[in-house]
Every structure is written in C-alpha cells, then in structure tokens.
Design an enzyme around this catalytic site. Structure first.
Site, PDB file in Angstrom:
ATOM      1  N   THR A  43       0.752  -1.135  -0.145  1.00 28.49           N
ATOM      2  CA  THR A  43      -0.142  -0.074  -0.049  1.00 28.49           C
ATOM      3  C   THR A  43       0.957   1.115   0.113  1.00 28.49           C
ATOM      4  OG1 THR A  43      -1.740  -1.372   1.170  1.00 28.49           O
ATOM      5  CG2 THR A  43      -1.959   1.053   0.977  1.00 28.49           C
ATOM      6  N   CYS A  44       1.838   1.281   0.874  1.00 26.52           N
ATOM      7  CA  CYS A  44       2.772   2.357   0.911  1.00 26.52           C
ATOM      8  C   CYS A  44       3.502   2.718  -0.746  1.00 26.52           C
ATOM      9  CB  CYS A  44       4.020   1.946   1.836  1.00 26.52           C
ATOM     10  SG  CYS A  44       3.194   2.153   3.529  1.00 26.52           S
ATOM     11  N   THR A  45       3.888   1.453  -1.331  1.00 23.21           N
ATOM     12  CA  THR A  45       4.473   1.747  -2.550  1.00 23.21           C
ATOM     13  C   THR A  45       3.257   2.199  -3.562  1.00 23.21           C
ATOM     14  OG1 THR A  45       5.851  -0.125  -2.171  1.00 23.21           O
ATOM     15  CG2 THR A  45       5.379   0.506  -4.541  1.00 23.21           C
ATOM     16  N   ALA A  48       3.159   6.250  -2.728  1.00 22.82           N
ATOM     17  CA  ALA A  48       4.520   6.694  -3.052  1.00 22.82           C
ATOM     18  C   ALA A  48       4.454   6.758  -4.643  1.00 22.82           C
ATOM     19  CB  ALA A  48       5.640   6.071  -2.425  1.00 22.82           C
TER      20      ALA A  48
END
Length: 151
Positions: A43-45, A48
């Site tokens: 999810t962070c990827t 970002a």
C-alpha cells in the site's frame, strides 16, 4: 494529531541520501508531507508511486512533496532508488517527527494492539500553516486527493 490552522512543527530529519532537512528549509512554498507506515510494502508503494507519477502536476500546482516514515535511512534509500522518486523521503527511526505531527498512534489489526504510523497527509501554505489534513488517504489516488483542495 496536527489540525488545520496549526503551524508546521520544527523538525530535522535525515533523507535517503543522508542529508539533513529541517522544517525551516521547507517554508516559502506550499508543502505536502505524507506519512506512510513502511517503505516497500504494497500500500505504501502504491501511494508513493502515485505521488511520483503525478509529481509534475503537483509541482505545477506550486507544491513540494516530502515523505516520512519510521524506516532507516538505508531502507528509505532502497525504496527511493528502486522507484526513482523525484522527492525526498525522511527516515524518522526515533519517531520524533511522527510524534510532533501526531501520526504515531496505537493501532489495532486482527485484535492485536501496537504502536504504528497512521497514514496521513498534511498540506501547508507558504508560511507553514496547515491548510488541510487528509486522514483517509486512498493510496491509488493520493495525488488527486491532494489536488482536490488546492486553489
């Protein structure tokens, strides 16, 4: 948690290249700071990369972008290099910045309670006054969420 109308907290952090960045350097331009739980997680990827994909639109709207998580400088460097992000990522291993913004909180997952980063995006004006807080960040459309409130 930091609220609309609050001033940008004074902080200093180390970016992916080992360079110190402090909050006073960020004044003078609109600023987006996105807090994410962990580098190189799915999810962070997505979040970002979405910000990276729309970086020129964000900068054309007068915004500078900064990402912060509790990862090490090495993890931030790997994440930054792997996806060639056009913005800095700050490593906040001791959670000082996270706590100043109020995003280091108790979380619950599958009945387990632990301390972690609440995915949140803050938008500041040129003088460092918080104009918007996005608490329900949608990773796939993070840039659009930011741009919706920019005039």
């Amino acid at each position: 948690m930091l609220k609309v109308g609050d001033k940008l907290p004074k902080f200093e952090g180390i970016n992916q290249d080992g360079i110190s960045i402090n909050s006073s350097q960020l004044l003078g331009k609109k600023l987006v700071i996105f807090f994410y739980p962990q580098a190189n997680t799915p999810t962070c990827t997505v979040e970002a990369c979405n910000l990276s994909d729309h970086y020129s639109t964000l900068t054309n709207a007068g915004l500078q972008v900064l990402g912060i998580s509790g990862d090490t400088v090495k993890k931030q460097k790997n994440f930054h290099s792997k996806f060639a992000f056009p913005y800095d990522l700050i490593a906040d291993e001791n959670h000082e910045i996270l706590e100043k913004f109020g995003v280091w909180q108790e979380k619950k997952t599958f009945g387990k309670t632990y301390m972690g980063i609440v995915r949140t995006t803050f938008i500041f004006d040129e003088q460092g006054i918080c104009k918007r807080v996005i608490e329900k960040v949608t990773s796939k459309t993070a840039a659009n969420q930011i741009l919706e409130g920019i005039n």
